[in-house]
Design a protein around this motif. Structure first.
Motif, PDB file in Angstrom:
ATOM      1  N   ILE A  10       0.169   7.509   1.943  1.00  0.00           N
ATOM      2  CA  ILE A  10       0.774   7.125   3.386  1.00  0.00           C
ATOM      3  C   ILE A  10      -0.050   6.185   3.995  1.00  0.00           C
ATOM      4  CG2 ILE A  10       1.830   7.862   5.449  1.00  0.00           C
ATOM      5  CD1 ILE A  10       3.736   9.009   3.215  1.00  0.00           C
ATOM      6  N   SER A  11      -1.079   6.588   4.237  1.00  0.00           N
ATOM      7  CA  SER A  11      -2.138   5.588   5.176  1.00  0.00           C
ATOM      8  C   SER A  11      -2.224   4.373   4.224  1.00  0.00           C
ATOM      9  CB  SER A  11      -3.367   6.344   5.198  1.00  0.00           C
ATOM     10  OG  SER A  11      -4.434   5.562   5.779  1.00  0.00           O
ATOM     11  N   GLY A  12      -2.477   4.372   3.078  1.00  0.00           N
ATOM     12  CA  GLY A  12      -2.476   3.007   2.303  1.00  0.00           C
ATOM     13  C   GLY A  12      -1.388   2.175   2.457  1.00  0.00           C
ATOM     14  N   MET A  13      -0.349   2.878   2.305  1.00  0.00           N
ATOM     15  CA  MET A  13       1.151   1.987   2.614  1.00  0.00           C
ATOM     16  C   MET A  13       0.964   1.366   3.976  1.00  0.00           C
ATOM     17  SD  MET A  13       4.970   3.107   2.352  1.00  0.00           S
ATOM     18  CE  MET A  13       5.028   4.124   3.641  1.00  0.00           C
ATOM     19  N   HIS A  14       0.745   2.276   5.035  1.00  0.00           N
ATOM     20  CA  HIS A  14       0.721   1.748   6.550  1.00  0.00           C
ATOM     21  C   HIS A  14      -0.563   0.538   6.422  1.00  0.00           C
ATOM     22  CE1 HIS A  14       0.391   3.106  10.846  1.00  0.00           C
ATOM     23  NE2 HIS A  14       0.669   1.944  10.842  1.00  0.00           N
ATOM     24  N   ALA A  15      -1.414   0.767   5.895  1.00  0.00           N
ATOM     25  CA  ALA A  15      -2.389  -0.235   6.096  1.00  0.00           C
ATOM     26  C   ALA A  15      -2.374  -1.575   5.325  1.00  0.00           C
ATOM     27  CB  ALA A  15      -3.815   0.427   5.474  1.00  0.00           C
ATOM     28  N   SER A  16      -1.650  -1.294   3.985  1.00  0.00           N
ATOM     29  CA  SER A  16      -1.033  -2.515   3.314  1.00  0.00           C
ATOM     30  C   SER A  16       0.126  -3.507   4.397  1.00  0.00           C
ATOM     31  CB  SER A  16      -0.444  -1.984   1.976  1.00  0.00           C
ATOM     32  OG  SER A  16       0.073  -3.333   1.446  1.00  0.00           O
ATOM     33  N   ILE A  17       1.047  -2.713   4.829  1.00  0.00           N
ATOM     34  CA  ILE A  17       1.893  -3.373   5.862  1.00  0.00           C
ATOM     35  C   ILE A  17       1.265  -4.164   6.750  1.00  0.00           C
ATOM     36  CG2 ILE A  17       3.592  -3.037   7.398  1.00  0.00           C
ATOM     37  CD1 ILE A  17       5.104  -0.626   5.562  1.00  0.00           C
ATOM     38  N   SER A  18       0.026  -3.565   7.461  1.00  0.00           N
ATOM     39  CA  SER A  18      -0.653  -3.914   8.558  1.00  0.00           C
ATOM     40  C   SER A  18      -1.212  -5.367   8.253  1.00  0.00           C
ATOM     41  CB  SER A  18      -1.521  -3.109   9.132  1.00  0.00           C
ATOM     42  OG  SER A  18      -0.924  -1.675   9.578  1.00  0.00           O
ATOM     43  N   THR A  19      -1.900  -5.315   6.866  1.00  0.00           N
ATOM     44  CA  THR A  19      -2.504  -6.538   6.264  1.00  0.00           C
ATOM     45  C   THR A  19      -1.403  -7.632   6.228  1.00  0.00           C
ATOM     46  OG1 THR A  19      -3.916  -4.927   4.910  1.00  0.00           O
ATOM     47  CG2 THR A  19      -3.843  -7.035   4.295  1.00  0.00           C
ATOM     48  N   HIS A  20      -0.259  -7.367   5.906  1.00  0.00           N
ATOM     49  CA  HIS A  20       0.595  -8.417   5.487  1.00  0.00           C
ATOM     50  C   HIS A  20       1.006  -8.798   6.747  1.00  0.00           C
ATOM     51  CE1 HIS A  20       1.556  -6.441   1.510  1.00  0.00           C
ATOM     52  NE2 HIS A  20       0.886  -7.511   1.148  1.00  0.00           N
ATOM     53  N   LEU A  21       1.315  -8.102   7.840  1.00  0.00           N
ATOM     54  CA  LEU A  21       1.620  -8.786   9.059  1.00  0.00           C
ATOM     55  C   LEU A  21       0.373  -9.508   9.861  1.00  0.00           C
ATOM     56  CD1 LEU A  21       1.130  -7.042  12.059  1.00  0.00           C
ATOM     57  CD2 LEU A  21       2.324  -5.371  10.936  1.00  0.00           C
ATOM     58  N   GLY A  43      -9.242  -3.753   9.476  1.00  0.00           N
ATOM     59  CA  GLY A  43     -10.724  -4.298   9.030  1.00  0.00           C
ATOM     60  C   GLY A  43     -11.822  -3.159   9.635  1.00  0.00           C
ATOM     61  N   ASP A  44     -11.622  -2.744  10.712  1.00  0.00           N
ATOM     62  CA  ASP A  44     -12.532  -1.779  11.567  1.00  0.00           C
ATOM     63  C   ASP A  44     -12.335  -0.357  10.809  1.00  0.00           C
ATOM     64  OD1 ASP A  44     -13.817  -3.723  13.039  1.00  0.00           O
ATOM     65  OD2 ASP A  44     -12.484  -3.519  14.536  1.00  0.00           O
ATOM     66  N   PHE A  45     -11.653  -0.099   9.934  1.00  0.00           N
ATOM     67  CA  PHE A  45     -11.453   1.164   9.373  1.00  0.00           C
ATOM     68  C   PHE A  45     -11.675   1.172   7.929  1.00  0.00           C
ATOM     69  CE2 PHE A  45      -8.810   0.635  13.095  1.00  0.00           C
ATOM     70  CZ  PHE A  45      -8.873   1.653  13.875  1.00  0.00           C
ATOM     71  N   PRO A  46     -12.948   1.588   7.527  1.00  0.00           N
ATOM     72  CA  PRO A  46     -13.017   1.494   6.009  1.00  0.00           C
ATOM     73  C   PRO A  46     -12.378   2.393   5.177  1.00  0.00           C
ATOM     74  CG  PRO A  46     -15.101   1.715   7.274  1.00  0.00           C
ATOM     75  CD  PRO A  46     -13.961   1.895   8.335  1.00  0.00           C
ATOM     76  N   ASP A  47     -11.943   3.538   5.930  1.00  0.00           N
ATOM     77  CA  ASP A  47     -11.138   4.559   4.992  1.00  0.00           C
ATOM     78  C   ASP A  47      -9.667   3.877   4.770  1.00  0.00           C
ATOM     79  OD1 ASP A  47     -10.712   4.838   7.687  1.00  0.00           O
ATOM     80  OD2 ASP A  47      -9.386   6.377   7.567  1.00  0.00           O
ATOM     81  N   ARG A  48      -9.123   2.858   5.793  1.00  0.00           N
ATOM     82  CA  ARG A  48      -7.864   2.389   5.600  1.00  0.00           C
ATOM     83  C   ARG A  48      -7.776   1.381   4.165  1.00  0.00           C
ATOM     84  NH1 ARG A  48      -5.854   1.653  11.843  1.00  0.00           N
ATOM     85  NH2 ARG A  48      -5.987   3.866  12.523  1.00  0.00           N
ATOM     86  N   ILE A  49      -9.031   0.694   4.213  1.00  0.00           N
ATOM     87  CA  ILE A  49      -9.140  -0.479   3.111  1.00  0.00           C
ATOM     88  C   ILE A  49      -9.337   0.268   2.066  1.00  0.00           C
ATOM     89  CG2 ILE A  49     -10.734  -2.044   2.283  1.00  0.00           C
ATOM     90  CD1 ILE A  49     -10.782  -3.198   4.729  1.00  0.00           C
ATOM     91  N   LEU A 100       0.550  -4.817  -3.168  1.00  0.00           N
ATOM     92  CA  LEU A 100      -0.931  -4.182  -3.165  1.00  0.00           C
ATOM     93  C   LEU A 100      -1.839  -5.365  -3.506  1.00  0.00           C
ATOM     94  CD1 LEU A 100       0.083  -0.918  -4.184  1.00  0.00           C
ATOM     95  CD2 LEU A 100      -1.115  -1.286  -1.710  1.00  0.00           C
ATOM     96  N   SER A 101      -1.312  -5.980  -4.449  1.00  0.00           N
ATOM     97  CA  SER A 101      -1.976  -7.041  -5.019  1.00  0.00           C
ATOM     98  C   SER A 101      -2.418  -8.228  -3.982  1.00  0.00           C
ATOM     99  CB  SER A 101      -1.329  -7.536  -6.307  1.00  0.00           C
ATOM    100  OG  SER A 101      -1.715  -9.012  -6.705  1.00  0.00           O
ATOM    101  N   ARG A 102      -1.188  -8.592  -3.116  1.00  0.00           N
ATOM    102  CA  ARG A 102      -1.470  -9.558  -2.284  1.00  0.00           C
ATOM    103  C   ARG A 102      -2.278  -9.075  -1.176  1.00  0.00           C
ATOM    104  NH1 ARG A 102       2.068 -13.539   0.280  1.00  0.00           N
ATOM    105  NH2 ARG A 102       0.335 -14.857   1.168  1.00  0.00           N
ATOM    106  N   SER A 103      -2.228  -7.683  -0.864  1.00  0.00           N
ATOM    107  CA  SER A 103      -2.932  -7.128   0.364  1.00  0.00           C
ATOM    108  C   SER A 103      -4.750  -7.275  -0.181  1.00  0.00           C
ATOM    109  CB  SER A 103      -3.061  -5.412   0.453  1.00  0.00           C
ATOM    110  OG  SER A 103      -1.762  -5.221   1.020  1.00  0.00           O
ATOM    111  N   VAL A 104      -4.906  -6.874  -1.608  1.00  0.00           N
ATOM    112  CA  VAL A 104      -6.347  -7.053  -1.975  1.00  0.00           C
ATOM    113  C   VAL A 104      -6.765  -8.376  -1.972  1.00  0.00           C
ATOM    114  CG1 VAL A 104      -7.489  -7.062  -4.024  1.00  0.00           C
ATOM    115  CG2 VAL A 104      -6.180  -4.931  -3.472  1.00  0.00           C
ATOM    116  N   GLU A 105      -6.042  -9.134  -2.215  1.00  0.00           N
ATOM    117  CA  GLU A 105      -6.322 -10.877  -2.168  1.00  0.00           C
ATOM    118  C   GLU A 105      -6.643 -11.154  -0.557  1.00  0.00           C
ATOM    119  OE1 GLU A 105      -3.109 -13.890  -2.493  1.00  0.00           O
ATOM    120  OE2 GLU A 105      -4.361 -14.715  -4.277  1.00  0.00           O
ATOM    121  N   SER A 106      -5.511 -10.607   0.185  1.00  0.00           N
ATOM    122  CA  SER A 106      -5.846 -10.977   1.669  1.00  0.00           C
ATOM    123  C   SER A 106      -7.127 -10.458   2.243  1.00  0.00           C
ATOM    124  CB  SER A 106      -4.671 -10.459   2.493  1.00  0.00           C
ATOM    125  OG  SER A 106      -3.569 -10.852   2.081  1.00  0.00           O
ATOM    126  N   ILE A 107      -7.512  -9.296   1.839  1.00  0.00           N
ATOM    127  CA  ILE A 107      -8.692  -8.653   2.524  1.00  0.00           C
ATOM    128  C   ILE A 107      -9.889  -9.268   1.942  1.00  0.00           C
ATOM    129  CG2 ILE A 107     -10.190  -6.573   1.841  1.00  0.00           C
ATOM    130  CD1 ILE A 107      -7.663  -4.795   1.869  1.00  0.00           C
TER     131      ILE A 107
END
Ligand code: FAD
Length: 375
Positions: free
Chosen positions: A163-174, A198-204, A354-361
């Motif tokens: 769930i946290s990964g899904m939330h973090a991925s949505i936050s990355t896109h926005l 970015g400030d939360f390593p666990d979310r990444i 998720l692939s897009r999130s990894v690229e954005s990170i």
């Protein structure tokens, strides 16, 4: 970047962040191609379903950026969708699939069904926020409460990370497609990214973990022979295109086989979960809870967020179904394993997210390094 991803079951962590970054670099061009295919870019949903958990209509998001452009004339849909869309208009309720045993609830085809071109309706900053979205996320996380008293069980940990990964991925896109009020253009906003992710390593880490989980589901779909047996449509003319699309899906997962001898296998070992004496009960509870998360999507007031929330909860639900309910080695023969068109499309688009999130990170990391140097 060389740190191993803690893949929930620590002993099975078989891959590092930089390996996933490299892998994603190889996968990305193919992923873009597949998600622009007519078949994978169309998603079907009901945007008007009542929220089953609480009432109140005060929360509609009226921003233009919250809106979804639907395909209103069935003739404008790709041929594979036309019979179903026509059926939905002529007959208010064509037979729906029994998905009561699935990890997510999929909208039935009815007179409220809409078809959406995902490429034309990108996931990005919409302005949806405040108490409304906070309440939704709070409800989603509260589905992490298990009745059986397995407070510390590894499956609960897995569920939270998903769930946290899904939330973090949505936050990355926005954050990656954030509206610049001066230029009226969408683009990456480093501040937003750092503050949300970015400030939360666990979310990444949870984003990378979800990447591995969904990729492993795609690999399992292929290696079990299920992908070969799947029929995307009854349409005879579509058959040769179907073969082509299956080859494209194989091209997406192919680079993961080159990571190492059996890295694809040890990316994430789903067999380490649900091994305890009460595994069946825990699994039922996870199913029930994740189904509720998918139903909570009907309470999201912003249509664009609801659309992408449904795509992703359906995608994760399908990944869980493939990983935990598909029995390896079992011959499914002609009785094709029960994965619908909507589930397959959601699974592929969720992996793309998720692939897009990894690229954005990776891009945000570069922006961060430049900003630090400039200070
Ligand atoms: P929120 O993101 O709302 O987070 C609430 C709280 O949860 C935080 O204060 C923090 O304590 C905790 N938290 C945050 N991230 C994590 C994490 N990864 N893991 C664990 N805990 C965490 N907005 C858009 O602009 N575009 C969209 O496409 C979009 N889609 C959405 C889809 C859904 C299903 C939902 C519920 C919301 C969506 N939103 C979207 C809204 C967006 O997610 C935020 O809720 C909104 O921007 C407000 O952000 P916030 O800073 O208040 O924190």
């Amino acid at each position: 970047y060389d740190k191993f991803i803690n893949s929930v079951i620590e002993e099975s962590a078989g891959v590092t962040f930089s390996e996933i970054n490299d892998l994603n670099g190889q996968i990305r061009p193919e992923m873009v191609k597949v998600t622009h295919e007519n078949f994978f870019r169309i998603f079907r949903l009901d945007l008007f379903k009542q929220c089953p958990f609480w009432s109140g209509t005060e929360g509609f998001c009226m921003h233009r950026s919250c809106a979804v452009d639907t395909i209103d004339d069935w003739k404008d849909l790709p041929a594979v969708w036309q019979p179903e869309a026509l059926g939905a208009i002529e007959n208010a309720s064509p037979a729906s699939q029994d998905n009561s045993k699935d990890y997510c609830e999929i909208d039935e085809v009815n007179e409220d069904t809409v078809y959406v071109d995902l490429v034309q309706n990108p996931e990005r900053f919409t302005g949806y926020g405040g108490d409304q979205s906070f309440q939704i996320w709070k409800s989603i996380y509260s589905e992490n409460c298990f009745n059986l008293g397995h407070d510390q069980c590894v499956e609960k940990n897995f569920y939270y990370k998903l769930i946290s990964g899904m939330h973090a991925s949505i936050s990355t896109h926005l954050s990656n497609e954030y509206l610049d009020l001066k230029t009226k253009q969408y683009g990456p906003n480093l501040k937003q990214f750092m503050f949300r992710v970015g400030d939360f390593p666990d979310r990444i880490e949870n984003i990378y973990l979800n990447y591995i989980i969904v990729l492993k589901a795609l690999i399992k779909l292929e290696s079990s022979g299920i992908l070969d047996n799947l029929e995307f449509s009854d349409d005879e003319q579509f058959r040769s295109k179907e073969v082509e699309l299956k080859d494209e899906l194989r091209d997406i997962i192919k680079p993961s086989y080159h990571l190492g001898d059996d890295t694809a296998e040890c990316l994430f070992d789903e067999n380490s979960l649900f091994q305890s004496a009460d595994a069946a009960e825990i699994k039922d509870e996870i199913k029930e809870n994740f189904r509720n998360v998918s139903r909570i999507m009907d309470c999201v007031h912003c249509d664009r967020c609801r659309l992408w929330g449904k795509v992703q909860t359906t995608g994760y639900g399908t990944a869980l179904k493939v990983l935990f309910d598909l029995q390896k080695g079992k011959d499914y023969g002609n009785s094709t394993y029960d994965i619908s068109k909507v589930e397959l499309i959601a699974l592929v688009n969720t992996f793309d997210r998720l692939s897009r999130s990894v690229e954005s990170i990776k891009n945000f990391k570069k922006m961060y390094d430049v900003a630090i140097k400039a200070e």
